[in-house]
Write a protein that holds these residues in place. Structure first.
Motif, PDB file in Angstrom:
ATOM      1  N   GLY A 182     -30.708   2.982   4.449  1.00  0.00           N
ATOM      2  CA  GLY A 182     -29.873   3.096   5.651  1.00  0.00           C
ATOM      3  C   GLY A 182     -28.948   4.296   5.608  1.00  0.00           C
ATOM      4  N   ALA A 183     -28.871   4.976   4.460  1.00  0.00           N
ATOM      5  CA  ALA A 183     -28.046   6.185   4.379  1.00  0.00           C
ATOM      6  C   ALA A 183     -28.779   7.350   5.054  1.00  0.00           C
ATOM      7  N   TYR A 184     -28.039   8.423   5.310  1.00  0.00           N
ATOM      8  CA  TYR A 184     -28.603   9.629   5.932  1.00  0.00           C
ATOM      9  C   TYR A 184     -29.172  10.489   4.808  1.00  0.00           C
ATOM     10  N   SER A 185     -30.457  10.838   4.903  1.00  0.00           N
ATOM     11  CA  SER A 185     -31.095  11.536   3.778  1.00  0.00           C
ATOM     12  C   SER A 185     -31.102  13.053   3.938  1.00  0.00           C
ATOM     13  N   VAL A 186     -30.696  13.709   2.870  1.00  0.00           N
ATOM     14  CA  VAL A 186     -30.751  15.170   2.812  1.00  0.00           C
ATOM     15  C   VAL A 186     -31.648  15.541   1.636  1.00  0.00           C
ATOM     16  N   ALA A 187     -32.703  16.296   1.919  1.00  0.00           N
ATOM     17  CA  ALA A 187     -33.611  16.739   0.851  1.00  0.00           C
ATOM     18  C   ALA A 187     -33.311  18.180   0.488  1.00  0.00           C
ATOM     19  N   VAL A 188     -33.370  18.484  -0.809  1.00  0.00           N
ATOM     20  CA  VAL A 188     -33.281  19.874  -1.244  1.00  0.00           C
ATOM     21  C   VAL A 188     -34.594  20.250  -1.922  1.00  0.00           C
ATOM     22  N   LEU A 194     -41.186  16.271   1.278  1.00  0.00           N
ATOM     23  CA  LEU A 194     -39.753  16.079   1.555  1.00  0.00           C
ATOM     24  C   LEU A 194     -39.460  16.062   3.057  1.00  0.00           C
ATOM     25  N   LYS A 195     -40.479  16.345   3.848  1.00  0.00           N
ATOM     26  CA  LYS A 195     -40.288  16.425   5.309  1.00  0.00           C
ATOM     27  C   LYS A 195     -39.838  15.098   5.927  1.00  0.00           C
ATOM     28  N   ALA A 196     -39.982  14.004   5.182  1.00  0.00           N
ATOM     29  CA  ALA A 196     -39.548  12.698   5.696  1.00  0.00           C
ATOM     30  C   ALA A 196     -38.023  12.581   5.730  1.00  0.00           C
ATOM     31  N   ALA A 197     -37.329  13.562   5.158  1.00  0.00           N
ATOM     32  CA  ALA A 197     -35.864  13.498   5.117  1.00  0.00           C
ATOM     33  C   ALA A 197     -35.254  13.743   6.492  1.00  0.00           C
ATOM     34  N   ASN A 198     -34.043  13.201   6.711  1.00  0.00           N
ATOM     35  CA  ASN A 198     -33.330  13.453   7.963  1.00  0.00           C
ATOM     36  C   ASN A 198     -32.945  14.929   8.063  1.00  0.00           C
ATOM     37  N   MET A 199     -32.588  15.511   6.930  1.00  0.00           N
ATOM     38  CA  MET A 199     -32.244  16.945   6.910  1.00  0.00           C
ATOM     39  C   MET A 199     -32.911  17.591   5.711  1.00  0.00           C
ATOM     40  N   LEU A 200     -33.490  18.741   5.930  1.00  0.00           N
ATOM     41  CA  LEU A 200     -34.213  19.427   4.855  1.00  0.00           C
ATOM     42  C   LEU A 200     -33.555  20.778   4.570  1.00  0.00           C
ATOM     43  N   LEU A 201     -33.131  20.972   3.340  1.00  0.00           N
ATOM     44  CA  LEU A 201     -32.531  22.243   2.919  1.00  0.00           C
ATOM     45  C   LEU A 201     -33.423  22.853   1.836  1.00  0.00           C
ATOM     46  N   ALA A 202     -33.542  24.171   1.853  1.00  0.00           N
ATOM     47  CA  ALA A 202     -34.466  24.811   0.908  1.00  0.00           C
ATOM     48  C   ALA A 202     -33.995  24.694  -0.539  1.00  0.00           C
ATOM     49  N   SER A 203     -32.671  24.665  -0.738  1.00  0.00           N
ATOM     50  CA  SER A 203     -32.169  24.546  -2.115  1.00  0.00           C
ATOM     51  C   SER A 203     -30.751  23.998  -2.109  1.00  0.00           C
ATOM     52  N   THR A 204     -30.248  23.675  -3.290  1.00  0.00           N
ATOM     53  CA  THR A 204     -28.882  23.137  -3.406  1.00  0.00           C
ATOM     54  C   THR A 204     -27.839  24.158  -2.952  1.00  0.00           C
ATOM     55  N   ALA A 205     -28.201  25.437  -2.996  1.00  0.00           N
ATOM     56  CA  ALA A 205     -27.256  26.481  -2.572  1.00  0.00           C
ATOM     57  C   ALA A 205     -26.878  26.321  -1.097  1.00  0.00           C
ATOM     58  N   GLU A 206     -27.705  25.609  -0.347  1.00  0.00           N
ATOM     59  CA  GLU A 206     -27.441  25.424   1.091  1.00  0.00           C
ATOM     60  C   GLU A 206     -26.607  24.190   1.400  1.00  0.00           C
ATOM     61  N   LEU A 207     -26.265  23.439   0.362  1.00  0.00           N
ATOM     62  CA  LEU A 207     -25.468  22.220   0.601  1.00  0.00           C
ATOM     63  C   LEU A 207     -24.045  22.603   0.986  1.00  0.00           C
ATOM     64  N   THR A 211     -22.564  21.827   7.521  1.00  0.00           N
ATOM     65  CA  THR A 211     -23.965  21.698   7.914  1.00  0.00           C
ATOM     66  C   THR A 211     -24.353  20.229   8.030  1.00  0.00           C
ATOM     67  N   ILE A 212     -23.949  19.437   7.044  1.00  0.00           N
ATOM     68  CA  ILE A 212     -24.330  18.019   7.054  1.00  0.00           C
ATOM     69  C   ILE A 212     -23.529  17.262   8.116  1.00  0.00           C
ATOM     70  N   ARG A 213     -22.254  17.573   8.203  1.00  0.00           N
ATOM     71  CA  ARG A 213     -21.390  16.879   9.173  1.00  0.00           C
ATOM     72  C   ARG A 213     -21.910  17.047  10.605  1.00  0.00           C
ATOM     73  N   GLN A 214     -22.364  18.260  10.921  1.00  0.00           N
ATOM     74  CA  GLN A 214     -22.844  18.515  12.287  1.00  0.00           C
ATOM     75  C   GLN A 214     -24.106  17.725  12.614  1.00  0.00           C
ATOM     76  N   ALA A 215     -24.942  17.485  11.609  1.00  0.00           N
ATOM     77  CA  ALA A 215     -26.208  16.783  11.867  1.00  0.00           C
ATOM     78  C   ALA A 215     -26.080  15.273  11.700  1.00  0.00           C
ATOM     79  N   TYR A 216     -25.072  14.831  10.965  1.00  0.00           N
ATOM     80  CA  TYR A 216     -24.899  13.403  10.653  1.00  0.00           C
ATOM     81  C   TYR A 216     -24.753  12.601  11.956  1.00  0.00           C
ATOM     82  N   PRO A 217     -25.565  11.550  12.142  1.00  0.00           N
ATOM     83  CA  PRO A 217     -25.630  10.908  13.463  1.00  0.00           C
ATOM     84  C   PRO A 217     -24.513   9.908  13.776  1.00  0.00           C
ATOM     85  N   HIS A 218     -23.765   9.452  12.770  1.00  0.00           N
ATOM     86  CA  HIS A 218     -22.785   8.384  13.065  1.00  0.00           C
ATOM     87  C   HIS A 218     -21.346   8.892  13.091  1.00  0.00           C
TER      88      HIS A 218
END
Ligand code: G6P
Ligand code: MG
Length: 219
Positions: A182-188, A194-207, A211-218
């Protein structure tokens, strides 16, 4: 805005992911004189030590006694631990230090949701143990990833609903686990699964928080 972040460890916080597979390759070479294909690495990522060995034995099409199974687990871990000897703050993955600092500044709670029994020791070596409010114990959950148990346990340890949390993973088993928690998934990473993730980032450098706050749905 989310209130907690549930972190995977290997391949998200620490540059240790390939060390696991290197240890498996060495073990298989020693005991079975066989080579593991790189394609098997993804199938063991995020997967517990015992379940990883089952994947490998299944690939090799061999069965072993319970005693041998346990011996292989011990030996794999010895090789893995030896490869961690010089692990230090320099082995934090790119962007992790900055991202964790940002989360702390916004009073977002952190929990570790790793399948690794070596998680606490690795956080110590990376000098990150104090940054985490909770470490979910993988030996205490009924099912490992891809089951959601460890992420549910990590959210609970923060006294949060998984819905109020973001989970971060580099493995497809881990993304499935987060999605079912039930959590919001971010893949690095760049692996197609990994495409099944809610958000896909190419690497940890993009965390980063924005970025996450804007996409987070709740929000
Ligand atoms: C992580 C790694 C896996 C590993 C598992 C258990 O999820 O991605 O490759 O099998 O942890 O780690 P451990 O340190 O307990 O053997
Ligand atoms: Mg991982």
């Amino acid at each position: 805005m989310f209130k907690g972040v549930l972190f995977d460890l290997d391949g998200v916080i620490a540059d240790t992911s390939t060390l696991h597979f290197d240890a498996w390759k060495k073990l298989v070479n020693n005991y079975f004189s066989a080579k593991l294909p790189d394609s098997l690495e993804e199938k063991t990522k995020g997967v517990s030590r015992g379940d990883s060995l089952k994947v490998i034995l299944n690939y090799l099409d061999v069965s072993v006694s319970d005693t041998m199974f346990q011996r292989l687990l011990v030996e794999k871990n010895q090789t893995y631990l030896a490869s961690l000897e010089n692990l230090s703050i320099k082995d934090r993955l790119p962007g992790i230090t900055e991202f964790i600092t940002e989360l702390k500044q916004h009073e977002i709670k952190l929990a570790l949701a790793s399948a690794s029994l070596n998680g606490p020791a690795i956080l110590d070596k990376l000098e990150l143990r104090d940054a985490f409010e909770a470490i979910a114990d993988p030996s205490k959950v009924p099912y490992g990833k891809p089951a959601p148990d460890i992420f549910i346990a990590a959210a609970k340890a923060l006294e949060l609903n998984p819905r109020d949390c973001v989970g971060i993973e580099d493995s497809s088993a881990g993304i499935t686990a987060i999605n079912h928690s039930g959590a919001y998934s971010v893949a690095v990473g760049t692996h197609p699964e990994l495409k099944a993730a809610n958000m896909l980032l190419a690497s940890t450098a993009e965390l980063n928080l924005d970025t996450i706050r804007q996409a987070y749905p709740h929000n």
